[in-house]
Design a protein around this motif. Structure first.
Motif, mmCIF file in Angstrom:
data_model
loop_
_atom_site.group_PDB
_atom_site.id
_atom_site.type_symbol
_atom_site.label_atom_id
_atom_site.label_comp_id
_atom_site.label_asym_id
_atom_site.label_seq_id
_atom_site.Cartn_x
_atom_site.Cartn_y
_atom_site.Cartn_z
ATOM 1 N N ILE A 7 -18.158 -17.435 36.339
ATOM 2 C CA ILE A 7 -17.790 -16.415 35.357
ATOM 3 C C ILE A 7 -16.950 -17.060 34.265
ATOM 4 O O ILE A 7 -15.917 -17.672 34.533
ATOM 5 C CB ILE A 7 -16.994 -15.266 36.002
ATOM 6 N N LYS A 38 -16.688 -2.580 37.976
ATOM 7 C CA LYS A 38 -17.981 -2.474 37.293
ATOM 8 C C LYS A 38 -18.988 -3.503 37.823
ATOM 9 O O LYS A 38 -20.151 -3.180 38.068
ATOM 10 C CB LYS A 38 -17.782 -2.687 35.784
ATOM 11 N N ILE A 39 -18.572 -4.744 37.978
ATOM 12 C CA ILE A 39 -19.503 -5.802 38.394
ATOM 13 C C ILE A 39 -19.723 -5.790 39.904
ATOM 14 O O ILE A 39 -20.773 -6.220 40.379
ATOM 15 C CB ILE A 39 -19.007 -7.179 37.892
ATOM 16 N N VAL A 89 -18.059 -12.716 30.834
ATOM 17 C CA VAL A 89 -17.306 -11.462 30.862
ATOM 18 C C VAL A 89 -16.387 -11.490 29.647
ATOM 19 O O VAL A 89 -15.377 -12.199 29.628
ATOM 20 C CB VAL A 89 -16.503 -11.297 32.159
ATOM 21 N N ILE A 110 -22.187 -16.399 34.004
ATOM 22 C CA ILE A 110 -22.071 -15.041 33.477
ATOM 23 C C ILE A 110 -20.898 -15.000 32.489
ATOM 24 O O ILE A 110 -19.834 -15.557 32.763
ATOM 25 C CB ILE A 110 -21.802 -14.041 34.619
ATOM 26 N N GLU A 120 -13.732 -3.489 45.338
ATOM 27 C CA GLU A 120 -14.559 -2.891 44.287
ATOM 28 C C GLU A 120 -14.391 -1.379 44.180
ATOM 29 O O GLU A 120 -14.934 -0.756 43.261
ATOM 30 C CB GLU A 120 -16.030 -3.223 44.521
ATOM 31 N N MET A 140 -15.728 -11.141 43.183
ATOM 32 C CA MET A 140 -17.077 -10.745 42.775
ATOM 33 C C MET A 140 -18.121 -11.711 43.317
ATOM 34 O O MET A 140 -19.288 -11.641 42.953
ATOM 35 C CB MET A 140 -17.147 -10.680 41.239
ATOM 36 N N GLU A 189 -26.107 -13.571 32.081
ATOM 37 C CA GLU A 189 -25.767 -12.170 31.836
ATOM 38 C C GLU A 189 -24.492 -12.130 31.006
ATOM 39 O O GLU A 189 -23.663 -13.042 31.090
ATOM 40 C CB GLU A 189 -25.522 -11.413 33.143
ATOM 41 N N GLY A 222 -21.582 -8.999 42.599
ATOM 42 C CA GLY A 222 -22.220 -9.114 41.289
ATOM 43 C C GLY A 222 -22.298 -10.509 40.720
ATOM 44 O O GLY A 222 -22.972 -10.730 39.711
ATOM 45 N N ALA A 223 -21.608 -11.467 41.342
ATOM 46 C CA ALA A 223 -21.611 -12.827 40.782
ATOM 47 C C ALA A 223 -21.691 -13.883 41.880
ATOM 48 O O ALA A 223 -21.126 -14.960 41.757
ATOM 49 C CB ALA A 223 -20.356 -13.043 39.938
ATOM 50 N N TYR A 262 -21.302 -9.303 29.935
ATOM 51 C CA TYR A 262 -20.665 -7.999 30.058
ATOM 52 C C TYR A 262 -19.542 -7.941 29.032
ATOM 53 O O TYR A 262 -18.807 -8.917 28.844
ATOM 54 C CB TYR A 262 -20.071 -7.791 31.450
#
Length: 419
Positions: free
Chosen positions: A192, A181-182, A159, A157, A275, A217, A255, A186-187, A257
């Motif tokens: 990342i 946000k993530i 970022v 991903i 989070e 994350m 993905e 999310g991961a 972001y």
């Protein structure tokens, strides 16, 4: 391929790897912290006799430094015996500090490496362009025997962090905003890659903060393309050579972001989840949040830059009666430098308690744990119930500057009014 994939390919003897593939890769350095005596037991249970390379593994006594009880003292004793028997070149005892800080300081972390440790926050070493990840005792015992471990190549991903932060907004605020946000899931088992103009100009400490919290994350690892600050840091400490991998042009992330940090204000992760992130001013708008303790330290918030930020706010001032501020330098090197520059003295005169470099109360073991009903603002990386002591305590996560400003007032406070 992505730089991370190139690292895996090189270490597994392949020309190409792709997400989802299982490989057996050589490990450049393995670290065991003092929570994982089971690694020694598993090593012997699986028939281990000598570690595969005495120069590529180390114990770091950081979670219980110094030991708070008989059990942890006996764990240290047994681990020291193993280190002596195997004549390990590197051994970091209770006088050294947090593993993720002392290993780079010792020149053991370099771009292009695979680093595995018995600690989830090993993602920190992506700050140096290395592939760092955590593992359990059995996997670590396998590494000590063979120098290798199996890995599933993670999806990656992006970022992307663009812009420049305003005064009073720190890397901790940036990564908390990303986390909000993530989210915490999310991961999961993904890598990342932090990119963008903000990352390009970021110093080593700031990069370490952001990569450290990638695991919050669910990330398997984190990565930043090394900039000149990283190359200068590594070059001054590590014996070369090393390989800086680069991502191929046109690489497609699973993905992406994009975050503009220019408009960001100080952030808080509120109880009881990393989070649960909100702007600090939004939290305080609901009324004062009174505090019992401020905590500055850990592999996320105990570096020289963090302690300096706190000292700049507290210099010449004093925390209120019946509150406390615990400061835990991330390493001996950090503590010595902060003493030389007067930061430790400034904090002590402001009423702070300075403790041994290490993990301290971050894991709820000793040196500042919380009682039921108490409220703490901390520069650490986790705030779930029981993390720093009682399950009935509440923990807010923030930048070291926000911790200092808040404990100075006995309630959560925006640090920008002191800068």
């Amino acid at each position: 391929m992505h730089a991370i994939e190139k690292i895996f390919a090189r270490h597994s003897g392949k020309s190409q790897v792709s997400p989802g593939e299982i490989v057996t890769a050589k490990v450049d350095f393995a670290e065991i912290n003092d929570l994982y005596l089971q690694t020694v037991y598993s090593f012997y249970e699986m028939g281990g006799e000598k570690v595969w390379d005495r120069e590529k593994c180390a114990f770091v006594f950081d979670h219980y430094a110094p030991t708070p009880d008989v059990k942890s003292a006996d764990n240290h004793r047994q681990m020291r015996e193993f280190a002596r028997k195997n004549q390990l070149k590197y051994h970091f005892d209770t006088n050294c500090g947090v593993c993720h800080q002392v290993m780079p300081e010792a020149g053991l972390i370099r771009p292009g490496m695979i680093v595995v440790a018995t600690d989830s926050h090993t993602t920190t070493h992506g700050a140096f362009g290395a592939m760092g990840t955590g593992c359990g005792a059995t996997d670590m015992a396998t590494i000590l025997m063979t120098g290798e471990l199996w890995f599933r190549i993670p999806e990656i991903i992006e970022v992307r962090l663009e812009g420049e932060t305003k005064k009073g907004v720190y890397p901790k605020d940036v990564i908390l905003s990303v986390l909000g946000k993530i989210r915490a899931d999310g991961a999961v088992y993904k890598a990342i890659d932090f990119t963008g103009s903000y990352v390009d100009q970021l110093n080593v400490a700031g990069r370490m903060v952001i990569c450290n919290m990638a695991v919050e994350m669910g990330a398997k690892t984190a990565y930043m393309q090394p900039n000149q600050a990283v190359l200068d840091y590594v070059g001054a400490r590590a014996a070369g050579p090393w390989e800086v991998e680069t991502t191929d042009p046109g690489y497609r992330y699973e993905e992406s972001y994009v975050f503009d940090v220019s408009s960001l204000e100080p952030q808080l992760a509120c109880p009881d989840s990393v989070e649960n992130v909100h702007p600090l001013t939004e939290v305080t708008a609901g009324g004062p949040v009174k505090l019992d303790q401020g905590y500055i330290g850990s592999c996320t918030g105990g570096r020289e830059e963090d302690i300096a930020a706190a000292a700049s706010i507290l210099r010449g001032r004093h925390i209120p009666e019946y509150t406390r501020l615990v400061v835990v330098p991330a390493s001996r090197e950090v503590m010595l430098s902060c003493m030389e520059k007067g930061y430790i003295q400034d904090l002590m005169e402001a009423g702070a308690t300075i403790t041994t470099p290490g993990c301290g109360a971050c894991l709820g073991a000793h040196e500042g744990i919380l009682a039921p009903g108490e409220v703490c603002i901390s520069s650490t990386n986790r705030n779930f119930p029981g993390r720093m002591g009682s399950t009935e305590a509440r923990i807010y996560l923030a930048s070291p500057a926000a911790v200092a400003a808040s404990i100075l007032n006995g309630r959560i406070t925006d640090p920008r009014i002191y800068l």
